[in-house]
Design a protein around this motif. Structure first.
Motif, PDB file in Angstrom:
ATOM      1  N   ASP A 244      23.701   9.461  53.070  1.00 24.76           N
ATOM      2  CA  ASP A 244      23.987   9.230  54.490  1.00 24.76           C
ATOM      3  C   ASP A 244      25.064  10.218  54.927  1.00 24.76           C
ATOM      4  O   ASP A 244      26.274   9.967  54.743  1.00 24.76           O
TER       5      ASP A 244
ATOM      6  N   ARG B 134      21.776   5.717  52.057  1.00 23.46           N
ATOM      7  CA  ARG B 134      20.941   5.330  53.188  1.00 23.46           C
ATOM      8  C   ARG B 134      19.516   5.138  52.689  1.00 23.46           C
ATOM      9  O   ARG B 134      19.024   5.930  51.874  1.00 23.46           O
TER      10      ARG B 134
ATOM     11  N   LYS C 267      27.799   8.854  57.333  1.00 21.79           N
ATOM     12  CA  LYS C 267      28.865   8.068  56.714  1.00 21.79           C
ATOM     13  C   LYS C 267      29.831   8.961  55.936  1.00 21.79           C
ATOM     14  O   LYS C 267      31.036   8.688  55.902  1.00 21.79           O
TER      15      LYS C 267
END
Length: 599
Positions: free
Chosen positions: A448, A438, A451
């Motif tokens: 992230d 990210r 995710k």
């Protein structure tokens, strides 16, 4: 004939022994054998030993042994049998079994029928078989195969020396094979399906790619929608983007060996795409070739169209996620057929999102497989599958990727914006790492976590879709799992039969090479599936090949002619022939009483 000792008792009670050379003869009147004395050596205690030794020496030379000085069991040594010479020994077992199966499947009759009425020499069938046997037993280039055929194997029909297989003969046979490939594939399927009672209610299809060790791609030419070279002739069409007339029926202009998405991670080299259709028994029924930049998605439609006239009945097509487009689903469902297709869970499609959001209880259908059907559409059925073992592997893989990503971006806040951009570019070339990266509005690199959590929810899961209302959830899951048979076929073609390297540059020769690999894989699969081990496991071809190649045939020549004698089969070789219902080679494989055959 033997030496007999007879004993006589004298009147004074002493015993005297005599040595005699005796031969048993049949007495037809008495219907028994009677001993006939051919020669008497006299009393055993008064033998003329030097005379007997001279006789032994003479007989030893007759037997091809040279008397040696000294005494004991090593007094003689071989010097060669007079009039009988051992010439050579070659492996026979693998070629014999393949030839018998080739005949049982009717491929020899099919090829001879296709060659009949043409100018082709009937021996073309034997040349094709030799090339197929070479792929199964000792994969090599066609030039090396001619040496293998001539010196390193005994091939039925090519071992008498009447026909010498040259590399030109191999290339001519391959060129002819391409001209009859459609009729060959149909004929082979009909014969194999009838003989083996194949279950063809499920057809599995998948593609792979094979690359070439050359940096130069082929010159682009116009091709039809099936990837074959278009016969342009005098026809023309609308003007293309490069002010070039586009022929009627042309779909693309591309070379055969060209760059594309490599499934061997060799995007730097030109390649071709190969497709294969396999039955639920693991028997490959046909192969196809396309240019290396061909997309997977539309290929299954061509495959179904080309198999439409085959006696398949109602078929469920099973394919991986690359073939799940709406156009493919409509095409596969036409004509009362059906499909089981994988769906990409990470694609973000509405169906995938809806399927994952549905609640439900899994049903265990195997030790490592749980399934549940979810309601997503009124026209299709969706099945979520979960493999606990695969889930553990996915979690471990993600942990390693996250650890690597954290290590790469650690301390990146202290880098200049330019250096951080360079690092972000490096990470973007590694999809496994990039999906968890990210970038903040200020350009900082972060893991992230959202995710990572979303990816964890997909561990061990895959989604299937079908429009067939008659299949049970378990049948859908098990049917798709059998797609591994195609992947196993690719592995064996590349690692056991040596699909690569391909020692050809001409398109038709490359296509013919793939056909030869398919025929070899077909026979290998029949052997593996029909000759199971005593504990019920499938036979491994590499192990069976190793066993079979121990069976040799020896060539002997003499004034009376020539003969070939085989060695005795091992227990495993005998079992393989019995399981397949094929005869073992005879003890005397060939006998020629023509004295000219010794030359």
């Amino acid at each position: 004939m033997f030496v007999r000792t007879s004993t006589r008792r004298n009147q004074d009670g002493t015993r005297v022994s005599y040595l005699q050379l005796v031969h048993n003869e049949w007495d037809p009147a008495a219907k028994t054998t009677r001993a006939k004395v051919l020669y008497s050596f006299g009393r055993a205690d008064q033998l003329d030993r030097p005379a007997i030794e001279r006789l032994i020496t003479a007989l030893t030379r007759v037997l091809g042994m040279e008397p040696a000085a000294g005494s004991g069991p090593e007094r003689a040594r071989p010097v060669g049998l007079p009039g009988l010479t051992f010439v050579e020994s070659r492996p026979l077992g693998g070629a014999w079994l393949l030839d018998q199966l080739w005949h049982r499947l009717g491929i020899d009759t099919l090829l001879r029928g296709l060659a009949a009425g043409t100018r082709r020499d009937p021996v073309v069938e034997r040349v094709v078989f030799a090339l197929v046997a070479n792929r199964a037993l000792a994969p090599s280039s066609k030039l090396a195969a001619t040496c293998w055929i001539a010196h390193d194997v005994h091939l039925p029909g090519l071992a008498g020396g009447d026909y010498r297989v040259t590399d030109d003969a191999c290339y001519r046979a391959m060129d002819w094979l391409i001209s009859v490939q459609d009729r060959l594939a149909r004929g082979v399927f009909d014969a194999v399906a009838h003989l083996l009672n194949l279950e063809v209610d499920l057809i599995f299809f998948d593609t792979t790619s094979t690359y070439f060790e050359t940096e130069q791609a082929d010159e682009p030419v116009w091709r039809d929608p099936n990837g074959r070279i278009l016969d342009v002739g005098e026809s023309g069409g609308e003007s293309g983007a490069a002010d070039e007339s586009v022929p009627d029926g042309a779909a693309a202009k591309t070379g055969f060996r060209t760059h594309g998405k490599s499934k061997d991670s060799r995007d730097d080299l030109p390649q071709v795409v190969v497709g294969m259709a396999v039955t639920r028994d693991g028997i490959p029924v046909r192969v196809w070739c396309w240019p290396g930049n061909t997309s997977d998605s539309p290929l299954i439609r061509q495959v179904k169209d080309e198999l439409r006239d085959w006696t398949l009945g109602r078929v469920i097509w099973v394919a991986d996620r690359g073939f799940t487009s709406a156009a493919n689903r409509r095409h596969l469902a036409a004509g009362a057929d059906g499909y089981i297709l994988g769906e990409k869970l990470r694609s973000g499609s509405p169906e995938a999102i809806a399927a994952l959001s549905r609640q439900g209880r899994y049903q265990r259908v195997a030790e490592n497989l749980r399934v549940k059907e979810v309601k997503v559409s009124e026209h299709e059925r969706f099945v979520v599958c979960h493999n606990p073992d695969a889930a553990d592997r996915d979690a471990a893989t993600r942990e390693r990727l996250v650890a690597r990503l954290e290590a790469m971006i650690e301390g990146s806040d202290r880098l200049t914006p330019t250096k951080r951009a360079e690092l972000r570019g490096v990470i973007s070339t590694r999809p496994g790492l990039h999906r968890f990266l990210r970038t903040t509005p200020s350009g900082l690199l972060r893991l992230d976590a959202a995710k990572v959590a979303a990816d964890a929810r997909l561990d061990g899961k895959y989604l299937l879709r079908t429009a067939d209302p008659r299949l049970s959830t378990e049948d859908i899951a098990r049917g798709y799992k059998q797609l591994l048979e195609v992947e196993r076929g690719w592995r064996d073609m590349k690692q056991v039969l040596d699909l690569r390297p391909v020692y050809h540059r001409l398109e038709d020769r490359i296509r013919a090479h793939v056909l030869l690999c398919w025929l070899a894989l077909l026979m290998v699969r029949v052997i593996e599936t029909r000759a199971s081990t005593p504990d019920g496991q499938a036979t491994s071809w590499p192990r069976a090949r190793e066993t079979l190649q121990r069976l040799h045939v020896g060539l002997f020549t003499g004034p009376a002619g020539t003969f070939r004698q085989t060695t005795g089969p091992t227990h495993e070789a005998r079992r393989l022939h019995t399981m397949l219902g094929l005869p073992l080679p005879p003890r005397i494989l060939h006998l020629d009483t023509d004295p000219a055959a010794t030359r």
